[in-house]
Design an enzyme around this catalytic site. Structure first.
Site, short mmCIF file in Angstrom:
data_model
loop_
_atom_site.label_atom_id
_atom_site.label_comp_id
_atom_site.label_asym_id
_atom_site.label_seq_id
_atom_site.Cartn_x
_atom_site.Cartn_y
_atom_site.Cartn_z
N GLY A 7 18.02 16.67 -13.85
CA GLY A 7 19.18 17.06 -12.99
C GLY A 7 19.21 18.54 -13.17
O GLY A 7 19.94 19.14 -13.88
N ALA A 8 18.54 19.34 -12.13
CA ALA A 8 18.56 20.78 -11.89
C ALA A 8 19.74 21.15 -10.94
O ALA A 8 19.62 22.03 -10.25
CB ALA A 8 17.23 21.37 -11.70
N GLY A 9 20.85 20.52 -11.41
CA GLY A 9 22.24 21.25 -10.33
C GLY A 9 23.04 22.11 -11.25
O GLY A 9 22.30 23.02 -11.92
N ARG A 35 10.94 18.80 -3.61
CA ARG A 35 11.60 19.49 -4.56
C ARG A 35 11.02 20.38 -5.62
O ARG A 35 11.32 21.68 -5.87
CB ARG A 35 12.63 18.43 -5.25
CG ARG A 35 13.83 18.90 -5.98
CD ARG A 35 14.90 19.03 -4.79
NE ARG A 35 16.23 19.67 -5.64
CZ ARG A 35 16.48 20.76 -5.17
NH1 ARG A 35 16.32 21.42 -3.97
NH2 ARG A 35 17.64 21.30 -5.70
N ALA A 129 30.51 25.53 -13.46
CA ALA A 129 29.34 26.36 -12.85
C ALA A 129 29.15 25.55 -11.45
O ALA A 129 29.68 24.62 -11.28
CB ALA A 129 28.00 25.90 -13.66
N ARG A 131 26.63 25.57 -8.00
CA ARG A 131 25.31 26.07 -7.21
C ARG A 131 25.78 26.87 -6.10
O ARG A 131 26.42 26.45 -5.14
CB ARG A 131 24.42 24.88 -6.68
CG ARG A 131 23.59 24.32 -7.89
CD ARG A 131 22.78 23.15 -7.23
NE ARG A 131 23.63 22.02 -6.87
CZ ARG A 131 23.24 20.91 -6.26
NH1 ARG A 131 21.76 21.10 -6.05
NH2 ARG A 131 24.02 20.11 -5.98
N LYS A 182 39.63 13.83 -21.60
CA LYS A 182 39.57 14.78 -20.30
C LYS A 182 39.58 13.67 -19.05
O LYS A 182 40.04 14.09 -18.20
CB LYS A 182 37.87 15.13 -20.60
CG LYS A 182 37.31 15.58 -19.26
CD LYS A 182 37.23 17.49 -19.50
CE LYS A 182 36.86 18.15 -18.34
NZ LYS A 182 35.64 17.70 -17.45
N SER A 249 37.94 19.74 -8.83
CA SER A 249 36.51 19.32 -8.50
C SER A 249 36.32 18.11 -7.49
O SER A 249 35.80 18.05 -6.65
CB SER A 249 35.84 18.88 -9.76
OG SER A 249 36.34 17.91 -10.46
#
Ligand code: NAD
Ligand code: KPL
Length: 302
Positions: A7-9, A35, A129, A131, A182, A249
């Site tokens: 998961g390179a988000g 990808r 964070a 993208r 949370k 979010s």
């Protein structure tokens, strides 16, 4: 030992770039050949932090690459995590570790039950964070990462790699309490911010609604992780004030037409209350209204 990042988000890239910058071995697992090609052409993962950019040329591979995995960091959304792991789990060595970075609850337990041969470490993160573009992440908010093994056991020795990488972390002996707390904050704030279409700070105009939700969430926490119930309402108000100018979010996801993690937040809260026979009419009504709102916009409710 290599960190494999699935998961390179936003959050996956934030972890991968900081580890790589500290010379810790990291590999990205990307979902498709297309990808992977796009990543290779991009030249690496870009991290923007405090106005500075740095590119890390992190090696990447496909899920079926025949290389064993010893430590897997799963940074997919909660609704994608189990299916993503299923694609690589045959590569996990006996006694291998899976770190689960998902928000909410439900996905982590399902994964730990399905693959008991792995050590599943749950992570609760308050870092922020996003993208900015493909393979470019902005470190938007410093925070903390609590890591813990709900099955018990000692803190792993590789925490010193997080230290070297400057990744804020605390080993928690009660990670489920952290995650419940949370989840409760997110259940009190995020759905209302969507339904009122407002920034977090504007929720202070709906104190009665907030207070009633906090009361039910407090009862739910008492029944599941009692330490998480302490002064919930006070913290909800503190978070609202601290993030007054921000959109939650979930609000951002809905505005961008993206699937939300509702099933792992309000959905999990309501399902747990059901299983305990705990009446939570306000949470249930909020869940119903949010599902209706999402359906009208063509977004999934699970
Ligand atoms: P994201 O959507 O930016 O990243 C998820 C990535 O997973 C995407 O790149 C997607 O393509 C990838 N993915 C999905 N299925 C895959 C598969 N089968 N194989 C390979 N890759 C796959 O999400 P994010 O914002 O990084 O959030 C990840 C989790 O962390 C969520 O549960 C979120 O709630 C939580 N979280 C995020 C933040 C934040 O600031 N972004 C903060 C705290 C917690
Ligand atoms: O975590 C959050 C989110 O937006 O998801 C906060 C800011 C705490 C609001 O619930």
């Amino acid at each position: 030992m290599t960190w494999h990042i699935l998961g390179a988000g936003a959050l996956g890239s934030l972890w991968a770039t900081r580890l790589a910058r500290a010379a810790v071995p990291v590999r990205l697992i990307l979902r498709s050949a297309q990808r992977l090609g796009e990543y290779q052409r991009s030249g690496g993962l870009n991290l923007k932090e405090d106005g500075r950019s740095s590119v890390q040329r992190i090696p990447a591979e496909l899920p079926d690459t025949p290389v064993p995995i010893e430590r897997l960091l799963v940074a997919c959304k909660a609704y994608d995590a189990e299916a993503a792991i299923a694609q690589v789990v045959s590569r996990l060595v006996p006694g291998g570790e899976i770190l689960l970075l998902q928000n909410g609850l439900g996905s982590q337990q399902a994964i730990a039950e399905r693959w008991p041969q792995a050590r599943c470490i749950f992570v609760s993160s308050t870092e922020g964070a996003y993208r900015e573009a493909d393979f470019s992440v902005v470190f938007a908010g410093r925070g903390q990462n609590w890591l813990g093994d709900p099955g018990g056991g000692d803190a792993p020795s590789w925490l010193d790699e997080l230290e070297r990488a400057g990744i804020a972390h605390i080993w928690s002996s009660d990670i489920l309490t952290r995650l419940w707390r949370k989840l409760a904050l997110n259940c009190a704030i995020n759905p209302l911010s969507v339904l009122h279409d407002c920034r977090n700070g504007e929720l202070l105009q709906h104190r009665e609604q907030l207070d009633a939700l906090c009361e039910e969430l407090g009862e739910l926490l008492e029944a599941n992780a009692s330490a998480a119930a302490c002064d919930l309402q006070v913290e909800v108000l503190r978070v609202i004030e601290a993030t007054a100018a921000n959109y939650s979010s979930m609000h951002q996801d809905v505005r961008l037409g993206r699937r939300t993690e509702i099933a792992y937040l309000l959905g999990h809260a309501c399902a747990t209350a059901d299983s305990l026979g705990l009446p939570v009419p306000k949470l249930r009504e909020l869940h119903r209204r949010l599902c209706e709102y999402l359906r009208q916009r063509g977004l999934p409710t699970h």
